[in-house]
Write a protein that holds these residues in place. Structure first.
Motif, PDB file in Angstrom:
ATOM      1  N   MET A 227       0.830  -1.201   0.000  1.00 45.75           N
ATOM      2  CA  MET A 227       0.000   0.000   0.000  1.00 45.75           C
ATOM      3  C   MET A 227       0.866   1.253   0.000  1.00 45.75           C
ATOM      4  O   MET A 227       0.563   2.236  -0.699  1.00 45.75           O
ATOM      5  N   ALA A 228       1.981   1.222   0.770  1.00 51.60           N
ATOM      6  CA  ALA A 228       2.875   2.377   0.770  1.00 51.60           C
ATOM      7  C   ALA A 228       3.478   2.600  -0.601  1.00 51.60           C
ATOM      8  O   ALA A 228       3.594   3.747  -1.075  1.00 51.60           O
ATOM      9  N   TYR A 231       0.798   4.104  -3.031  1.00 52.51           N
ATOM     10  CA  TYR A 231       0.545   5.529  -2.803  1.00 52.51           C
ATOM     11  C   TYR A 231       1.761   6.380  -3.131  1.00 52.51           C
ATOM     12  O   TYR A 231       1.622   7.526  -3.577  1.00 52.51           O
ATOM     13  N   LYS A 234       1.731   6.763  -6.837  1.00 54.16           N
ATOM     14  CA  LYS A 234       0.646   7.673  -7.200  1.00 54.16           C
ATOM     15  C   LYS A 234       1.034   9.119  -6.911  1.00 54.16           C
ATOM     16  O   LYS A 234       0.770  10.020  -7.728  1.00 54.16           O
ATOM     17  N   TYR A 235       1.679   9.361  -5.779  1.00 52.71           N
ATOM     18  CA  TYR A 235       2.099  10.721  -5.433  1.00 52.71           C
ATOM     19  C   TYR A 235       3.144  11.226  -6.429  1.00 52.71           C
ATOM     20  O   TYR A 235       3.089  12.390  -6.857  1.00 52.71           O
ATOM     21  N   THR A 238       1.420  12.187  -9.638  1.00 50.22           N
ATOM     22  CA  THR A 238       0.683  13.446  -9.486  1.00 50.22           C
ATOM     23  C   THR A 238       1.622  14.638  -9.442  1.00 50.22           C
ATOM     24  O   THR A 238       1.345  15.689 -10.037  1.00 50.22           O
ATOM     25  N   ASN A 261       2.181   1.303 -12.716  1.00 49.44           N
ATOM     26  CA  ASN A 261       2.488   1.247 -11.285  1.00 49.44           C
ATOM     27  C   ASN A 261       2.280  -0.151 -10.715  1.00 49.44           C
ATOM     28  O   ASN A 261       3.069  -0.635  -9.896  1.00 49.44           O
ATOM     29  N   PHE A 418      -6.555  -1.504  -3.139  1.00 50.98           N
ATOM     30  CA  PHE A 418      -6.178  -0.173  -3.619  1.00 50.98           C
ATOM     31  C   PHE A 418      -7.117   0.294  -4.733  1.00 50.98           C
ATOM     32  O   PHE A 418      -7.434   1.486  -4.830  1.00 50.98           O
ATOM     33  N   LYS A 422     -11.027   3.647  -4.361  1.00 47.58           N
ATOM     34  CA  LYS A 422     -11.525   4.763  -5.177  1.00 47.58           C
ATOM     35  C   LYS A 422     -13.035   4.691  -5.396  1.00 47.58           C
ATOM     36  O   LYS A 422     -13.652   5.685  -5.793  1.00 47.58           O
TER      37      LYS A 422
END
Length: 852
Positions: A227-228, A231, A234-235, A238, A261, A418, A422
């Motif tokens: 999960m880390a 994210y 994803k960061y 972005t 990813n 994950f 959403k």
């Protein structure tokens, strides 16, 4: 290709072969290839890049969603291959990428798990009988889902799937996200959880397992790491999208948007598990995967009939849910790129993918949002990108399956969690509450039903709610009471939305009916008109009801029949209201009046000129609308009772305005309706109550609005008949002579305009004349004493603007008042002359008798 690209007009020729051709699915790939030479390099480069990126993305996604469907991971790759390969030739959306998705996998697992002896959990593979049974049922379900999609697509019935409203889908999606996430808890926590039908039972087992210390530390640690990493990636994506230099570089943005990813997370975790030997420490892995393309299999075994019967309802639900998810994504891409999407053709493409793919170890698939977005960002120009992805996946399945042997199960579970995070939208209920409280209730009911009752019953409850709302909207459409806005010309608004600003018009009730009138809402329209003609509180019965018909696109036979019967309904209601009013007045009188007066009032009967049948819709009335102004005193109550008793009840005239051409033509062909302009002309020019010849009707008074007019004096006309007919007494016999009936009706119209007090004076004078030897009247002047009735009118306004229509009605009513006033004055003068003549005659007779 030339045959596929032929002009569509040729295929529409009225021949059986052309009709059959229209039902066959179109091969859209033929059109794509025929136009591929245009911008060939750009299209090919974009399709190849997008095909590679989507294939790389589908490898971990397909395996993860396959486990969510309860199948071995490899079946997700099989489903991805054949879904893309078979859907692309029929697709009208260049960007839509189909394959396994979380919602369809969950629905498939829920439907197949109801069969006893069918399971693939606990590391079982296709060689196990129970797992083989589970796989067989999943493929049969995909086959049935494809059949339903094909039938709906071929018969152009894609609109039927729209019965699932937005609140229902959002509530179901929220609950499904919770169920999907809960189904992966055993993988991320590292201990077995018994499968339950309801998700809250699973939550109970999870809490008990955590309390008993069953959580596997390494497995849960990998979940946190997964999960880390998700994210973090994803960061980074972005952040890079906001860098000006990167935003200006089209190639860099394309690489960032298409960066896989999920594949990075898969590679990292395979390296960790294989390098550290975590599989020997209790971390679950995928294990050995068979390579190669599956051979076709026979689904039509001895159990196919019974299995299909149990799975068919689930197939319908999956078809609707899958298509709505797919078409919403396709339309979003069409809006972004400016291309058109054919919903029926998309149903065909999805149906072929599931129908044929079921024979090659595929489970149910549909279009996915994340894959489609990546496909579009990677540069997909045509559906050929999907076929390229399919070819790459075939290479992976044949040669590279060994690379995924050490893929940990927790990574697949993390990937699913994950993805479904959403789907949990906390802003949706707040938005629905602000926009429509009914939609909010539907959302909550759908969410709770899915959690409490299960996936299939939850979506069934949501579909039922949607259907009920559709029926309710059709049977009880929106109706607005309109008022004129001050300071503007021709502006009318709903008085509820503009309270105190939009002003109703005196004596005219204006309505707007926002729907076509048909069998489902005809009774509602009827009750609406009846309520508008019933006095409430301080309101009076209006003289006219104007209906804005601009939103009425059609009338069926039930609507026409209802409109034809409205006059009788209004008469019946007016009679009932008058009787109820008299009962209330008499009840009040009984409390304060002496018994002799009460008995006298009880013996009173409604005179012939004050019945419902004698009502003249255009004669003004001085009768107050309500009796609240009358004190509880015997004389006042007695006077009001006489006034009510001798006054015809008020019945409004129905005007239909702002009608569309076909509806207006349908109405005007019916004899129960009359054009307002013609009615106004006949009334104003003095021929309002007579027709030139008797037309189709028997009773002369019914010729009122037939519209028959010929040259006076022609053979067969009323004038010619009147000359040859023997003289008849006016009003006696009703139908003996059209001329005499017309004169009688004119007298009655004049008398109906006279106030009751004046009518009482006339009756007193008439009795005095009778005592002096004159003729005695048979009732109030103008009363239909021989059963003749004034017809209740339904008028058609030609105006297409509500302001012009209401202005015409107001002018019509003013004209009616002017004519009635003139006739009242003329009748009063004639009555005075008659009384003077009677008195003179009586005096002369008395003198002669005295001299004799």
């Amino acid at each position: 290709l030339r045959f596929a690209m032929a002009d569509e007009s040729k295929s529409r020729r009225s021949s059986p072969l052309a009709t059959a051709w229209n039902f066959l699915p179109r091969i859209e790939l033929a059109r794509v290839l025929a136009n591929y030479r245009v911008d060939f390099t750009d299209k090919l480069a974009g399709d190849i890049a997008a095909g590679i990126v989507v294939a790389v993305m589908l490898i971990p996604q397909g395996m993860a969603y396959s486990t969510l469907a309860g199948l071995p991971p490899m079946y997700g790759l099989y489903s991805s291959i054949f879904a893309l390969l078979l859907y692309s030739p029929f697709s009208t959306s260049p960007q839509l990428a189909v394959g396994p998705v979380a919602m369809m996998s969950l629905l498939s697992n829920a439907a197949v798990s109801e069969f006893e002896g069918a399971t693939c959990s606990g590391g079982l593979h296709a060689e196990d009988p129970s797992c083989a049974r589970f796989i067989d049922l999943s493929q049969k379900l995909a086959f049935l889902t494809g059949c339903v999609s094909l039938v709906l697509g071929l018969f152009k019935a894609g609109y039927l799937v729209n019965f699932l409203s937005h609140p229902v889908l959002k509530g179901f999606t929220f609950a499904a996200a919770l169920i999907i996430g809960s189904s992966q808890l055993s993988k991320v926590l590292g201990f077995k959880i018994k499968r339950h039908e309801y998700v809250y039972d699973t939550w109970g087992d999870v809490v008990m397992g955590i309390a008993d210390g069953k959580v596997h530390g390494l497995t849960f640690g990998l979940f946190i790491e997964n999960m880390a990493l998700f994210y973090l990636l994803k960061y980074i994506r972005t952040y890079l999208r906001t860098v000006p230099s990167v935003k200006a570089n089209k190639v860099a943005m394309q690489i960032i948007n298409a960066f896989p990813n999920a594949l990075v997370v898969v590679v990292v975790n395979i390296a960790i598990v294989a390098g550290a030997g975590l599989d020997k420490e209790g971390v679950g892995i995928v294990g050995k995967i068979d390579s190669g393309i599956p051979t076709p299999r026979n689904l039509f075994d001895e159990n196919f009939g019974s299995d299909a019967g149990r799975l068919f309802a689930s197939a319908i639900i999956m078809c609707i849910v899958g298509f709505m998810e797919s078409i919403s994504v396709a339309k979003a891409m069409a809006l972004r790129f400016g291309n058109e999407v054919d919903s029926n053709q998309e149903l065909v493409g999805l149906g072929v993918g599931n129908f044929v793919g079921a024979f090659f170890n595929s489970f149910s698939t549909t279009g996915g949002f994340s894959r489609t977005s990546v496909n579009a960002d990677a540069g997909a120009k045509t559906p050929l990108a999907g076929m390229i992805s399919s070819l790459i996946l075939i290479i992976v399945v044949v040669f590279l399956t060994g690379l995924f042997e050490y893929l940990p199960d927790v990574t697949l579970g993390s990937m699913i969690i994950f993805a479904v995070i959403k789907l949990v939208e906390f802003t949706t209920p707040r938005m629905l509450w602000a926009v429509d409280k009914g939609d909010f209730v539907v959302y909550i009911v759908s969410l709770i039903a899915t959690i409490v009752l299960g996936i299939e019953l939850g979506i069934a409850v949501g579909a039922a709610i949607s259907l009920v709302r559709v029926i309710k909207e059709a049977a009880l459409p929106h109706v607005a009471v309109l008022g004129r806005m001050p300071g503007s010309s021709g502006t009318w608004r709903n008085v509820k939305r503009f309270p105190g600003v939009a002003k109703p018009v005196a004596d005219v009730h204006v309505l707007r009916f926002d729907s076509s009138i048909f069998f489902a809402n005809a009774a509602f329209f009827r009750s609406l008109i009846l309520r508008a003609s019933s006095p409430k509180h301080a309101e009076c019965v209006p003289r006219a009801i104007v209906v804005d018909c601009s939103a009425i696109a059609n009338l069926d036979s039930s609507a026409i029949h209802m409109l034809e019967g409205l006059p009788a309904e209004l008469r019946k209601q007016a009679k009932t209201l008058k009787e109820d009013r008299l009962k209330e007045l008499k009840r009040r009188l009984e409390k304060c009046a002496p018994k002799a007066m009460v008995d006298e009032v009880r013996s009173l009967r409604t005179p012939a000129g004050a019945t419902v049948d004698a009502f003249n819709p255009y004669a003004p009335s001085d009768l107050p609308c309500h009796d609240t102004d009358v004190a509880d005193e015997p004389d006042a109550l007695n006077e009001r009772i006489h006034h009510v008793l001798e006054s015809p009840p008020r019945i409004p005239v129905l005007y239909l305005s702002c009608m569309r051409g076909p509806v207006r033509d349908m109405i005007k062909r019916n004899d129960h309706f009359e054009d307002c302009d013609e009615a106004r002309a006949r009334y104003v020019d003095g021929n309002f109550w007579r027709c030139e010849y008797p037309c189709r009707m028997v009773a002369p008074h019914k010729l009122l609005f037939v519209g028959c007019r010929t040259v006076p004096g022609m053979p067969g006309t009323a004038e010619a008949k009147a000359e040859s007919a023997p003289p008849a007494r006016a009003g006696a016999g009703g139908d003996s002579s059209l001329a005499s009936a017309s004169v009688s009706l004119e007298d009655r119209v004049a008398a109906a305009s006279v106030p009751p007090s004046e009518q009482q004076a006339r009756r007193a004078a008439s009795r005095a004349d009778s005592s002096l030897g004159g003729e005695q009247d048979e009732g109030p002047v103008g009363s239909p004493s021989h059963g003749e009735k004034y017809p209740l009118l339904q008028l058609v306004l030609q105006e297409q603007d509500i302001e012009e229509a209401v202005a015409k009605v107001e002018g019509f009513l003013r004209d009616m008042d002017d004519v009635a006033e003139k006739e009242r004055a003329s009748s009063a003068e004639a009555g005075a002359s008659k009384r003077s003549g009677a008195i003179a005659t009586a005096a002369a007779a008395s003198s002669a008798e005295a001299m004799a």
